[in-house]
Motif scaffolding. Structure first.
Motif, PDB file in Angstrom:
ATOM      1  N   LYS A   3       0.835  -1.198   0.000  1.00 51.89           N
ATOM      2  CA  LYS A   3       0.000   0.000   0.000  1.00 51.89           C
ATOM      3  C   LYS A   3       0.874   1.254   0.000  1.00 51.89           C
ATOM      4  O   LYS A   3       1.964   1.242   0.566  1.00 51.89           O
ATOM      5  CB  LYS A   3      -0.892   0.019   1.246  1.00 51.89           C
ATOM      6  CG  LYS A   3      -1.932  -1.076   1.320  1.00 51.89           C
ATOM      7  CD  LYS A   3      -2.744  -0.928   2.600  1.00 51.89           C
ATOM      8  CE  LYS A   3      -3.820  -1.986   2.718  1.00 51.89           C
ATOM      9  NZ  LYS A   3      -4.610  -1.837   3.976  1.00 51.89           N
ATOM     10  N   PRO A   4       0.398   2.342  -0.605  1.00 51.84           N
ATOM     11  CA  PRO A   4       1.124   3.603  -0.496  1.00 51.84           C
ATOM     12  C   PRO A   4       1.130   4.074   0.951  1.00 51.84           C
ATOM     13  O   PRO A   4       0.219   3.776   1.723  1.00 51.84           O
ATOM     14  CB  PRO A   4       0.341   4.546  -1.402  1.00 51.84           C
ATOM     15  CG  PRO A   4      -0.994   3.927  -1.559  1.00 51.84           C
ATOM     16  CD  PRO A   4      -0.799   2.448  -1.446  1.00 51.84           C
ATOM     17  N   VAL A   5       2.171   4.810   1.315  1.00 49.62           N
ATOM     18  CA  VAL A   5       2.407   5.161   2.721  1.00 49.62           C
ATOM     19  C   VAL A   5       1.903   6.559   3.049  1.00 49.62           C
ATOM     20  O   VAL A   5       2.084   7.508   2.282  1.00 49.62           O
ATOM     21  CB  VAL A   5       3.921   5.064   3.041  1.00 49.62           C
ATOM     22  CG1 VAL A   5       4.252   5.707   4.389  1.00 49.62           C
ATOM     23  CG2 VAL A   5       4.368   3.608   3.028  1.00 49.62           C
ATOM     24  N   ILE A   6       1.285   6.664   4.216  1.00 50.10           N
ATOM     25  CA  ILE A   6       0.982   7.950   4.850  1.00 50.10           C
ATOM     26  C   ILE A   6       1.830   8.025   6.113  1.00 50.10           C
ATOM     27  O   ILE A   6       1.738   7.155   6.976  1.00 50.10           O
ATOM     28  CB  ILE A   6      -0.510   8.096   5.209  1.00 50.10           C
ATOM     29  CG1 ILE A   6      -1.401   7.902   3.980  1.00 50.10           C
ATOM     30  CG2 ILE A   6      -0.754   9.450   5.864  1.00 50.10           C
ATOM     31  CD1 ILE A   6      -1.178   8.901   2.866  1.00 50.10           C
ATOM     32  N   LEU A  21      -8.233   6.010   6.407  1.00 49.98           N
ATOM     33  CA  LEU A  21      -6.997   5.768   5.650  1.00 49.98           C
ATOM     34  C   LEU A  21      -6.754   4.280   5.403  1.00 49.98           C
ATOM     35  O   LEU A  21      -5.613   3.842   5.262  1.00 49.98           O
ATOM     36  CB  LEU A  21      -5.804   6.370   6.410  1.00 49.98           C
ATOM     37  CG  LEU A  21      -5.836   7.902   6.594  1.00 49.98           C
ATOM     38  CD1 LEU A  21      -4.711   8.346   7.526  1.00 49.98           C
ATOM     39  CD2 LEU A  21      -5.733   8.614   5.249  1.00 49.98           C
ATOM     40  N   ASN A  23      -6.933   2.398   2.913  1.00 48.02           N
ATOM     41  CA  ASN A  23      -6.247   1.988   1.682  1.00 48.02           C
ATOM     42  C   ASN A  23      -4.754   2.317   1.696  1.00 48.02           C
ATOM     43  O   ASN A  23      -4.066   2.103   0.709  1.00 48.02           O
ATOM     44  CB  ASN A  23      -6.880   2.668   0.473  1.00 48.02           C
ATOM     45  CG  ASN A  23      -8.292   2.155   0.212  1.00 48.02           C
ATOM     46  OD1 ASN A  23      -8.599   0.991   0.490  1.00 48.02           O
ATOM     47  ND2 ASN A  23      -9.148   3.016  -0.307  1.00 48.02           N
ATOM     48  N   TYR A  24      -4.285   2.826   2.845  1.00 44.43           N
ATOM     49  CA  TYR A  24      -2.882   3.242   2.928  1.00 44.43           C
ATOM     50  C   TYR A  24      -2.194   2.558   4.109  1.00 44.43           C
ATOM     51  O   TYR A  24      -2.843   2.167   5.090  1.00 44.43           O
ATOM     52  CB  TYR A  24      -2.787   4.760   3.092  1.00 44.43           C
ATOM     53  CG  TYR A  24      -3.462   5.525   1.978  1.00 44.43           C
ATOM     54  CD1 TYR A  24      -2.791   5.837   0.808  1.00 44.43           C
ATOM     55  CD2 TYR A  24      -4.802   5.917   2.091  1.00 44.43           C
ATOM     56  CE1 TYR A  24      -3.421   6.527  -0.229  1.00 44.43           C
ATOM     57  CE2 TYR A  24      -5.443   6.606   1.066  1.00 44.43           C
ATOM     58  CZ  TYR A  24      -4.740   6.903  -0.089  1.00 44.43           C
ATOM     59  OH  TYR A  24      -5.368   7.581  -1.107  1.00 44.43           O
ATOM     60  N   GLU A  25      -0.883   2.436   4.009  1.00 47.76           N
ATOM     61  CA  GLU A  25      -0.094   1.971   5.141  1.00 47.76           C
ATOM     62  C   GLU A  25       0.314   3.192   5.958  1.00 47.76           C
ATOM     63  O   GLU A  25       0.859   4.156   5.418  1.00 47.76           O
ATOM     64  CB  GLU A  25       1.156   1.230   4.676  1.00 47.76           C
ATOM     65  CG  GLU A  25       2.011   0.730   5.838  1.00 47.76           C
ATOM     66  CD  GLU A  25       3.297   0.053   5.394  1.00 47.76           C
ATOM     67  OE1 GLU A  25       4.082  -0.363   6.258  1.00 47.76           O
ATOM     68  OE2 GLU A  25       3.509  -0.048   4.165  1.00 47.76           O
ATOM     69  N   PRO A  47       6.619   8.669   1.411  1.00 45.52           N
ATOM     70  CA  PRO A  47       5.163   8.708   1.611  1.00 45.52           C
ATOM     71  C   PRO A  47       4.439   9.502   0.531  1.00 45.52           C
ATOM     72  O   PRO A  47       4.981  10.444  -0.047  1.00 45.52           O
ATOM     73  CB  PRO A  47       5.028   9.387   2.972  1.00 45.52           C
ATOM     74  CG  PRO A  47       6.266  10.218   3.106  1.00 45.52           C
ATOM     75  CD  PRO A  47       7.344   9.413   2.454  1.00 45.52           C
ATOM     76  N   LEU A  48       3.203   9.110   0.318  1.00 38.38           N
ATOM     77  CA  LEU A  48       2.330   9.829  -0.605  1.00 38.38           C
ATOM     78  C   LEU A  48       1.707  11.041   0.095  1.00 38.38           C
ATOM     79  O   LEU A  48       1.401  12.049  -0.533  1.00 38.38           O
ATOM     80  CB  LEU A  48       1.236   8.885  -1.107  1.00 38.38           C
ATOM     81  CG  LEU A  48       0.503   9.230  -2.394  1.00 38.38           C
ATOM     82  CD1 LEU A  48       1.485   9.358  -3.561  1.00 38.38           C
ATOM     83  CD2 LEU A  48      -0.536   8.154  -2.711  1.00 38.38           C
ATOM     84  N   VAL A 300      -7.281  12.023   1.889  1.00 41.12           N
ATOM     85  CA  VAL A 300      -8.044  11.235   0.917  1.00 41.12           C
ATOM     86  C   VAL A 300      -8.604  12.128  -0.196  1.00 41.12           C
ATOM     87  O   VAL A 300      -8.551  11.794  -1.381  1.00 41.12           O
ATOM     88  CB  VAL A 300      -9.165  10.446   1.627  1.00 41.12           C
ATOM     89  CG1 VAL A 300     -10.084   9.793   0.611  1.00 41.12           C
ATOM     90  CG2 VAL A 300      -8.562   9.399   2.559  1.00 41.12           C
ATOM     91  N   LEU A 303      -5.732  13.321  -2.565  1.00 35.05           N
ATOM     92  CA  LEU A 303      -5.224  12.250  -3.410  1.00 35.05           C
ATOM     93  C   LEU A 303      -6.260  11.812  -4.430  1.00 35.05           C
ATOM     94  O   LEU A 303      -5.902  11.402  -5.537  1.00 35.05           O
ATOM     95  CB  LEU A 303      -4.770  11.078  -2.538  1.00 35.05           C
ATOM     96  CG  LEU A 303      -3.571  11.365  -1.613  1.00 35.05           C
ATOM     97  CD1 LEU A 303      -3.207  10.143  -0.782  1.00 35.05           C
ATOM     98  CD2 LEU A 303      -2.350  11.814  -2.441  1.00 35.05           C
TER      99      LEU A 303
END
Length: 307
Positions: A3-6, A21, A23-25, A47-48, A300, A303
């Motif tokens: 998963k994309p990172v936060i 969140l 859908n994110y790591e 991180p994204l 969210v 993005l």
């Protein structure tokens, strides 16, 4: 597929925010992350998005995280983010506006009443066995004038409280919209000249840094109470100390400081005319959830717009 990172510059996040969140790591930087820690995590995880709880975000952090698209403040103040650098790199900066408004407005009220009623001093005296009823008088706030610098979500919330206390409410904010009828919009000079209490509720910018300085205090009513639940950089701390020593300022209730955590020793330490709290105005259970949810929703939403 990972998963994309936060990245969260803190040790935790409200469960409701974590669910948003999903859908994110989520990577946490810890309770008191240093700049070097956050930089290393940006480099390691690219991180994204970043949720900023503590510390700040620099251009260098942005440069080592080329995937970074949004920085979301866990609160309302974004002065600890290099916004110029973010703009140059196409990185969105968002804040959870209003998420902690009730908490901070209540804290401003607590500081104001503590100053006017000498709560801290009388508490210490009474605990020590003294009974000062015959020799001590406090201030009544009803009928007094409060000047609010900043009429955003927090400032307007506090204005409503002060109006309910039968205080005359003046407000200075060139950017404010939909100012309620019980707030009289004035210029800054009127705030200085007419206010028995001045409370700060504005963001810190290069233009208003140390706005409350020696010249500012010289134009204030003698005995004014100063409340700051906004940003410490709005006040020239040495000038405030001088104003208190001269009696121009009778009391100050401060929740934010030029350098945080406060340096020890600090020029304010031990001064009975200054009530200090550790930038905790927005730190309540409810605000913690509201700010986390607001910050997560901003991530969210940004993005989603990008993709």
């Amino acid at each position: 597929m990972t998963k994309p990172v936060i990245l969260v510059t803190g040790a935790d996040l409200a469960q409701a925010a974590i669910e948003i969140l999903g859908n994110y790591e989520i990577i946490y930087a810890g309770k008191a992350p240093q700049e070097s820690d956050v930089l290393a995590l940006c480099r390691q995880h690219n991180p994204l998005g970043i949720i900023l709880r503590y510390g700040g975000i620099t251009a260098e952090m942005m440069d080592v995280a080329p995937n970074l698209r949004v920085i979301s403040k866990h609160g309302s103040g974004t002065d600890s983010i290099d916004k110029s650098a973010a703009t140059e790199r196409g990185i969105a900066v968002r804040a959870a506006i209003g998420a902690n408004a009730a908490a901070v407005a209540e804290h401003a009220l607590a500081l104001m009443t503590a100053c006017a009623k000498s709560i801290v001093h009388l508490n210490e005296r009474t605990h020590a066995g003294h009974w000062d009823k015959a020799t001590f008088k406090t201030q009544e706030l009803s009928g007094r004038t409060i000047g609010l610098v900043g009429l955003g979500a927090i400032g307007q919330r506090f204005a409503k409280i002060c109006d309910a206390m039968n205080m005359k409410v003046l407000g200075f904010d060139p950017y404010a919209k939909n100012i309620p009828s019980y707030v009289t919009s004035v210029d800054l000079e009127s705030i200085q000249e007419k206010s028995d209490v001045i409370s700060l509720h504005c963001p810190l910018t290069p233009e208003n840094s140390q706005m409350l300085n020696k010249d500012f205090f010289a134009k204030c009513k003698r005995g004014v109470i100063i409340i700051n639940t906004a940003r410490g950089g709005l006040i020239d701390e040495s000038a405030l100390l001088e104003a208190i020593a001269s009696g121009t300022v009778s009391m100050a209730g401060l929740d934010s400081f030029a350098v945080e955590p406060m340096k020890t020793p600090h020029i304010f330490h031990g001064n009975q005319n200054i009530i200090l709290t550790p930038h905790i105005g927005g730190v309540t259970n409810d605000a913690y959830i509201n700010m986390g949810v607001g910050a997560a929703k901003n991530i969210v939403a940004c993005l989603s717009e990008i993709h």
